[in-house]
Design an enzyme around this catalytic site. Sequence first.
Site, PDB file in Angstrom:
ATOM      1  CG  ASN A   1     -19.484 -12.360  40.143  1.00 33.46           C
ATOM      2  OD1 ASN A   1     -19.741 -13.164  39.501  1.00 33.46           O
ATOM      3  ND2 ASN A   1     -20.250 -11.674  40.820  1.00 33.46           N
TER       4      ASN A   1
ATOM      5  CE  LYS B   1     -20.605 -16.904  27.133  1.00 34.11           C
ATOM      6  NZ  LYS B   1     -19.172 -16.382  27.805  1.00 34.11           N
TER       7      LYS B   1
ATOM      8  CD  GLU C   1     -27.693 -14.466  40.974  1.00 34.34           C
ATOM      9  OE1 GLU C   1     -28.014 -13.331  41.049  1.00 34.34           O
ATOM     10  OE2 GLU C   1     -26.503 -15.008  41.091  1.00 34.34           O
ATOM     11  CG  LEU C   2     -31.091 -11.365  35.477  1.00 32.06           C
ATOM     12  CD1 LEU C   2     -32.262 -10.911  34.736  1.00 32.06           C
ATOM     13  CD2 LEU C   2     -29.874 -11.840  34.474  1.00 32.06           C
TER      14      LEU C   2
ATOM     15  CB  CYS D   1     -25.279 -10.446  42.014  1.00 31.26           C
ATOM     16  SG  CYS D   1     -25.307 -12.155  42.413  1.00 31.26           S
TER      17      CYS D   1
ATOM     18  CD  GLU E   1     -25.126  -5.501  40.158  1.00 34.85           C
ATOM     19  OE1 GLU E   1     -25.465  -5.406  38.670  1.00 34.85           O
ATOM     20  OE2 GLU E   1     -25.161  -6.503  40.755  1.00 34.85           O
TER      21      GLU E   1
HETATM   22  P1  ADP Z   1     -20.714  -8.685  33.512  1.00 32.14           P
HETATM   23  O1  ADP Z   1     -20.971  -7.547  33.380  1.00 32.14           O
HETATM   24  O2  ADP Z   1     -20.557  -9.404  34.776  1.00 32.14           O
HETATM   25  O3  ADP Z   1     -19.578  -9.152  32.809  1.00 32.14           O
HETATM   26  P2  ADP Z   1     -22.456 -10.233  31.543  1.00 32.14           P
HETATM   27  O4  ADP Z   1     -23.786 -10.161  31.771  1.00 32.14           O
HETATM   28  O5  ADP Z   1     -21.694  -9.021  30.581  1.00 32.14           O
HETATM   29  O6  ADP Z   1     -22.030  -9.562  32.895  1.00 32.14           O
HETATM   30  O7  ADP Z   1     -21.655 -11.373  31.328  1.00 32.14           O
HETATM   31  C1  ADP Z   1     -22.109 -12.585  32.225  1.00 32.14           C
HETATM   32  C2  ADP Z   1     -21.745 -13.685  31.169  1.00 32.14           C
HETATM   33  O8  ADP Z   1     -22.737 -13.582  30.012  1.00 32.14           O
HETATM   34  C3  ADP Z   1     -20.478 -13.935  30.651  1.00 32.14           C
HETATM   35  O9  ADP Z   1     -20.237 -15.297  30.537  1.00 32.14           O
HETATM   36  C4  ADP Z   1     -20.607 -13.358  29.234  1.00 32.14           C
HETATM   37  O10 ADP Z   1     -19.741 -13.827  28.100  1.00 32.14           O
HETATM   38  C5  ADP Z   1     -22.194 -13.592  28.786  1.00 32.14           C
HETATM   39  N1  ADP Z   1     -22.575 -12.882  27.559  1.00 32.14           N
HETATM   40  C6  ADP Z   1     -22.458 -11.534  27.543  1.00 32.14           C
HETATM   41  N2  ADP Z   1     -23.257 -11.159  26.628  1.00 32.14           N
HETATM   42  C7  ADP Z   1     -23.837 -12.191  25.977  1.00 32.14           C
HETATM   43  C8  ADP Z   1     -24.828 -12.385  24.735  1.00 32.14           C
HETATM   44  N3  ADP Z   1     -25.338 -11.529  24.164  1.00 32.14           N
HETATM   45  N4  ADP Z   1     -25.255 -13.978  24.888  1.00 32.14           N
HETATM   46  C9  ADP Z   1     -24.799 -14.774  25.468  1.00 32.14           C
HETATM   47  N5  ADP Z   1     -23.881 -14.485  26.482  1.00 32.14           N
HETATM   48  C10 ADP Z   1     -23.423 -13.330  26.730  1.00 32.14           C
END
Ligand code: ADP
Length: 486
Positions: free
Chosen positions: A159, A182, A258-259, A292, A389
């Site tokens: 986002n 990443k 930051e969730l 968020c 959310e």
């Molecule tokens: P959104 O719902 O906003 O996509 P996520 O939490 O799924 O939020 O994604 C945020 C980041 O976390 C992205 O870079 C995604 O690829 C990564 N991600 C998702 N699942 C995992 C995981 N199991 N381990 C590490 N990174 C992850």
Amino acid sequence: MNVLLKNSRLVMTQGLINGEWVDADQKATLVVDNPATGEELVRVADMGAAETRRAITAAHGAFPGWSATSANQRSLILETWYDLIIKHQDELALILTAEQGKPLAEAKGEIVYGAAYIKWFAEEAKRVYGDVIPAAQAGRRNIVIKQPIGVVAAITPWNFPSAMLARKIAPALAAGCTIVCKPAAETPLSALALGLLAEQAGVPAGVINMVVGSDAPAIGNELTGSKWVRKVTFTGSTPVGKLLMKQCADTVKRTSMELGGNAPIIIFDDADLDQAINGALISKFRNSGQTCICSNRLLVQSGIYDRFIERLSEAVGEFRLGNGQDATTTHGPLITDKAALGVDEKVQDAVAQGARIVTGGAPSDQGSRFYQPTILADATPDMRVFREEIFGPVAPIFKFETDAEAIELANSTEYGLAAYLFTQNLSRIWKVSEAIDFGMVGVNETAISSEAIPFGGVKESGQGREGSKYGLDDYLETKLICLGGL
Ligand code: ADP
């Protein structure tokens, strides 16, 4: 490649490991598309566990050298990086809009906002102070120094693909840490462009590494399982944050999380209506509701309820949905078809339980990722729009009578990131601000974020703070040196 991006020298399609731009093993690639049109923009390296291990090794190898540089040297490199980003802000914004969908003006705003963290931490790098503590015993001195924590892993969402990364890399590098990033697979181009400019700014090989890939769990497992990675900083969803924290437990890594958020915006009867409408529009609909700290629940006191809804609906009627690259567009698409469907499911749930559609309430005819800006009146806490959310352009409005009721509603969530209130009453400002369980409270203001403030949440919205004088602490260890025998 997409015609708008074809001429950009900042579009990188490989990962960055140890100062080299590299393909994925077996040359695997993933498609990056334009969410406004579904058009394929470009294919980038689709990296996994093996490439991540190499990136960690590179960051580990670069750490002794980088952490030994002077704060001034690191500061100068960060300043140069900042200058390059500002110089290329238009091009970076174009890339951001192409892969993420937000209107160009918002994209430019994000580039400048993210860059501000780099400048801020270039300055803060020089202010990492220690302490001398009077000893409890004679003949001793206690000295406290701050040292970089080590190799950092940063995992970021789609986002704010530029700013979320900038505000992690900047404090890490300022502190003397090296980093493996990443970015989200949906939006890797903004991250890779930042990496390229960092290289041009003089960041040494291995200090910033970028691993792009579609198998996030595989990459995440490597980052969290490595004994060399000493800290994981993550921005994303609460379930993934919880998973990463569990995975980090085995090696007792430091985490910054930051969730998700479920921000209430509380409009009291005595609010300045113009201010409240303006604040609600910005905080609810910016990035089409995909931030968020977006207002998720609009709590409006009964005396101002009808007027607020009428004015909000007039203002929302002015929005222009469309491709972010079009100058007349005020609001872009959602990131994926799945995201748009998810928003519609929440709206339909609310309507089935008695919410009244004031405007919108359905997918838009602009395309499968577009959703009509929506206002739902008479929403109640049983609805999914109260608990979850929304991450879309949907404003559910809940009516309340008393301050106590507003506080109770605001706190009825496991989240605790941002909250907003609009009132002219000073006593109410203090009492409500102190009574609500959120990391950030905006009073008569919703555009609260900048590099100078501590950004972060409480409860299941996370831990740690990004930005401000507090932001470096997340990347530093505190070490005692006890001098005896004096
Ligand atoms: P959104 O719902 O906003 O996509 P996520 O939490 O799924 O939020 O994604 C945020 C980041 O976390 C992205 O870079 C995604 O690829 C990564 N991600 C998702 N699942 C995992 C995981 N199991 N381990 C590490 N990174 C992850």
